[in-house]
Design an enzyme around this catalytic site. Structure first.
Site, short mmCIF file in Angstrom:
data_model
loop_
_atom_site.label_atom_id
_atom_site.label_comp_id
_atom_site.label_asym_id
_atom_site.label_seq_id
_atom_site.Cartn_x
_atom_site.Cartn_y
_atom_site.Cartn_z
N HIS A 139 0.84 -1.21 0.00
CA HIS A 139 0.00 0.00 0.00
C HIS A 139 0.87 1.26 0.00
O HIS A 139 0.63 2.19 -0.77
CB HIS A 139 -0.91 -0.03 1.23
CG HIS A 139 -1.71 1.22 1.43
ND1 HIS A 139 -3.00 1.37 0.96
CD2 HIS A 139 -1.40 2.39 2.07
CE1 HIS A 139 -3.44 2.57 1.29
NE2 HIS A 139 -2.49 3.20 1.97
N GLU A 140 1.89 1.27 0.85
CA GLU A 140 2.76 2.45 0.95
C GLU A 140 3.61 2.63 -0.30
O GLU A 140 3.79 3.75 -0.79
CB GLU A 140 3.65 2.34 2.19
CG GLU A 140 2.90 2.23 3.51
CD GLU A 140 1.90 3.35 3.73
OE1 GLU A 140 2.05 4.43 3.14
OE2 GLU A 140 0.94 3.14 4.49
N HIS A 143 1.54 4.19 -2.90
CA HIS A 143 1.43 5.64 -2.72
C HIS A 143 2.59 6.35 -3.43
O HIS A 143 2.39 7.35 -4.13
CB HIS A 143 1.47 6.00 -1.24
CG HIS A 143 0.13 6.10 -0.58
ND1 HIS A 143 -0.92 6.83 -1.12
CD2 HIS A 143 -0.33 5.59 0.60
CE1 HIS A 143 -1.96 6.75 -0.30
NE2 HIS A 143 -1.64 6.00 0.73
N GLU A 220 -6.44 6.83 -1.38
CA GLU A 220 -6.33 5.63 -0.53
C GLU A 220 -6.90 4.41 -1.24
O GLU A 220 -6.31 3.33 -1.21
CB GLU A 220 -7.06 5.85 0.80
CG GLU A 220 -6.31 6.73 1.79
CD GLU A 220 -4.92 6.21 2.09
OE1 GLU A 220 -4.78 5.02 2.42
OE2 GLU A 220 -3.97 7.00 1.97
#
Length: 287
Positions: A139-140, A143, A220
């Site tokens: 997820h990071e 980003h 997100e």
């Protein structure tokens, strides 16, 4: 009371410095064009300065310990996992760090895709399974690969410009209205005008925060989808489900919180930087 006083004093000081700088640059803020230039310089300037120092600020405020040489198997696995995912995503290897906190959280920050930091809390590192952690890291990394730090900085710059510009336009309208109904035609006066600008800055700032929060929630969902591609949908869902079962996260500086895996709950969803975990899990399952 002291905090409120400092907030007011800081705002007044910023306005004073801004006015002096604009005068030196020869920008006439009494015209709409001059005011717009003034608003854009300080609106975007503040946002990009924050972006430029984001890694440094994260390390200082969160106490991040960057892993240069892994001390144990867990740290080695953490670095190797981020390296593998970064290669999959086509970005330069981010710095990997750990910060001491019992909560389950992580964040990404940095001025560009090739100059970034991925940090995890000690609580997450030793309180989740490797599959769950892999989902969080994906997820990071997503980003970073999506350029979310720059995207939200641009959005923040736009809304900052709007707040600065709109607050002073409305304050000028009020000042002119008061002057037209005053026999002496003096208007609000300097201190009353600055007080009105301060109040309007706060009110428009709340609206601006809602706009930024909306775009953050959209990013997100995209980071979750990207994380599912990097680590696998089941690992991404497992990570979010584990976070859903855990305790609510504590306060994190706004710039880091925007790119954290787990956002702080809010009574007003409009002000949340992260969608509810239940909605994020549903969105992944629907893919």
């Amino acid at each position: 009371m002291k905090r409120i006083f400092l907030l007011i004093a800081t705002n007044m000081a910023i306005l004073l410095v801004a006015s002096i700088v604009m005068s030196i640059l020869g920008v006439n803020t009494s015209t709409m064009g001059g005011l717009l230039v003034f608003a854009a310089i300080f609106g975007f300037g503040g946002a990009f300065i924050s972006l430029a120092i984001s890694k440094w600020m994260a390390k200082k405020t969160m106490g991040c310990e960057v892993i240069t040489t892994p001390r144990d198997n867990m740290e080695r696995w953490l670095v190797d996992t981020v390296a593998r995912q970064a290669e999959q995503a086509g970005i330069k290897m981010p710095e990997v760090a750990i910060y001491q906190s019992p909560e389950l959280n992580a964040f990404a920050t940095g001025p560009s895709k090739d100059n970034s930091l991925v940090a995890v809390s000690s609580g997450l590192l030793y309180g989740m399974t490797q599959d769950e952690i892999e989902g969080v890291l994906a997820h990071e990394v997503s980003h970073v690969a999506n350029g979310d730090m720059v995207t939200l900085t641009l959005i923040q710059g736009v809304v900052n410009t709007f707040v600065i510009f709109a607050a002073r336009v409305v304050a000028s309208i009020i000042d002119n209205f008061v002057a037209s109904n005053d026999e002496e035609g003096e208007g609000l006066g300097m201190f009353a005008y600055m007080a009105v600008v301060f109040v309007l800055d706060m009110l428009f700032g709340i609206l601006a925060s809602m706009i930024v929060a909306y775009f953050s929630r959209v990013r997100e969902f995209k980071a979750d989808a990207g994380g599912a591609q990097l680590a696998g949908k089941h690992k991404m869902i497992a990570a979010l489900d584990r976070l859903r079962q855990g305790p609510e996260t504590g306060a994190m500086p706004a710039q880091m919180a925007a790119f954290g895996i787990n956002g702080k709950k809010s009574m007003a969803e409009l002000m949340m930087s992260h969608p509810p975990l239940e909605k994020r899990i549903e969105a992944l399952r629907a893919q």
